[in-house]
Design a protein around this motif. Structure first.
Motif, PDB file in Angstrom:
ATOM      1  N   TYR A   1      94.165  72.306 -13.432  1.00 34.94           N
ATOM      2  CA  TYR A   1      94.552  73.663 -12.541  1.00 34.94           C
ATOM      3  C   TYR A   1      95.951  73.726 -12.360  1.00 34.94           C
ATOM      4  O   TYR A   1      96.495  72.611 -12.066  1.00 34.94           O
ATOM      5  CB  TYR A   1      93.568  73.537 -11.158  1.00 34.94           C
TER       6      TYR A   1
ATOM      7  N   ILE B   1      95.418  80.543 -11.267  1.00 32.47           N
ATOM      8  CA  ILE B   1      94.843  80.724  -9.794  1.00 32.47           C
ATOM      9  C   ILE B   1      95.942  82.146  -9.457  1.00 32.47           C
ATOM     10  O   ILE B   1      97.149  81.912  -9.045  1.00 32.47           O
ATOM     11  CB  ILE B   1      95.371  79.636  -9.002  1.00 32.47           C
TER      12      ILE B   1
ATOM     13  N   PHE C   1      90.656  84.559 -11.171  1.00 38.88           N
ATOM     14  CA  PHE C   1      90.584  83.239 -11.565  1.00 38.88           C
ATOM     15  C   PHE C   1      90.023  82.939 -12.777  1.00 38.88           C
ATOM     16  O   PHE C   1      88.698  82.494 -12.856  1.00 38.88           O
ATOM     17  CB  PHE C   1      89.842  82.309 -10.283  1.00 38.88           C
TER      18      PHE C   1
ATOM     19  N   ASN D   1      91.746  79.593  -4.091  1.00 41.47           N
ATOM     20  CA  ASN D   1      90.821  79.369  -5.384  1.00 41.47           C
ATOM     21  C   ASN D   1      89.674  79.648  -5.212  1.00 41.47           C
ATOM     22  O   ASN D   1      88.955  78.683  -4.453  1.00 41.47           O
ATOM     23  CB  ASN D   1      91.410  78.121  -6.103  1.00 41.47           C
TER      24      ASN D   1
END
Length: 330
Positions: A16, A96, A102, A259
């Motif tokens: 991420y 993000i 997303f 997120n």
């Protein structure tokens, strides 16, 4: 001692961004986390103090070693996590861009992934039968040998053989990239539904399972399939849940979204906790909504799963505490 929550299915390494609101092509730094919805649910349940385990498979590589280590760090039993030497552990990237964008990019899942190589003959059926909650996902039905393993596990838990505190949960997590189309997914869902006591999904996922309609209509169709509890997530409008005798709509718990990808898994782990605690349905939904909101306000998924104290503090701050949950703090 039997596991209170036993999940089966996907696991991966989530990569991420640490840069928020930036297209993936422009991200300069990343962090890695344990990922995969059933694995996240097991982590979430463990955060609520439940004995949790996951049945899954990884590659025989450093990322597989990392996932074993993370499961143990989170208090999840990794005894049923095995390696597939010829395959690599999947990696999932996302961008993000809150509040709603997303996008996910799956690597190492096509044409297959280690967790889709779970085989029926490798399952510990006693563990499956004895678990308080057995949690599976629609994605696990998308390919053999995982499909056969899921069906065998569910057949080992016929509804009529379950104890009063046992639940068999199907997460209707339809992801189109893993299927040839909705018809294929619907066929496989209906092979499992006769063994399911709790079904959970958003309106799109419920549409794949039982057809389009209002959330109430979708819940009623799931109940008509023999499910004891149908949970339909309504996004920004909260969640609706129905049993044969009760219908509860729980509004969302407002939080700023960072997120949203882990919110559903946090909801799932908290749902397991509330069901095992035998709280009233309204209390279960309040608690699960708050758990999901907390994770949506954080970057990661597994690492972000809240503790009971955090969930109850948020409910108190929002003036959403219900008597059954208030008693749980004392």
């Amino acid at each position: 001692m039997p596991h209170e929550v036993l999940t089966i299915g996907r696991i991966s390494v989530d990569i991420y961004p640490q840069d928020i609101g930036v297209d993936l092509a422009d991200v300069t730094s990343f962090a890695k986390y344990l990922g995969g919805s059933p694995s996240n649910v097991a982590v979430a349940a463990a955060r609520h103090g439940r004995r949790a385990a996951v049945i899954t498979r990884t590659g025989d590589d450093p990322f597989g070693k990392y996932l074993h280590r993370e499961l143990l760090r989170f208090g999840v039993d990794d005894s049923y996590v095995t390696a597939v030497p010829e395959l690599q552990t999947p990696v999932t990237f996302c961008a993000i861009m809150p509040p709603e964008d997303f996008p996910l990019y799956f690597y190492g899942r096509f044409p297959t992934a280690p967790d889709l190589q779970i085989a029926a003959e490798d399952l510990d059926m006693d563990a499956v039968r004895q678990a308080g909650i057995f949690w599976s996902t629609v994605t696990g039905l998308s390919q053999e040998s995982s499909r056969g393993a899921h069906l065998a596990a569910h057949r080992a838990r016929p509804r009529e053989a379950l104890g009063p505190e046992q639940h068999t949960v199907l997460d209707l997590d339809y992801r189109p990239m893993f299927w040839s189309g909705e018809d294929e997914a619907r066929e496989q869902i209906h092979s499992i539904l006769p063994y399911v006591t709790v079904a959970v999904g958003n309106t799109k996922e419920c549409s794949v399972a039982v057809g389009a309609g209002t959330p109430e209509e979708q819940a009623d169709r799931l109940l008509a399939e023999g499910v004891a509890l149908a949970v339909v997530k309504l996004g920004a409008d909260g969640v609706l849940a129905k049993t044969p005798t009760e219908c509860v709509i729980s509004p969302p718990v407002p939080m700023e979204t960072v997120n949203g990808l882990g919110a559903g898994d946090a909801f799932g782990g908290a749902l397991c906790h509330g069901l095992l605690a035998r709280w009233p349905l309204a209390a279960v939904l309040e608690y699960a909504n708050a758990a999901g909101a907390l994770v949506a306000s954080r970057i990661s998924c597994a690492d972000a799963m809240p503790t009971p104290t955090e969930v109850l503090e948020l409910l108190t701050e929002r003036g959403r505490m219900v008597p059954e949950l208030l008693e749980a703090t004392t």
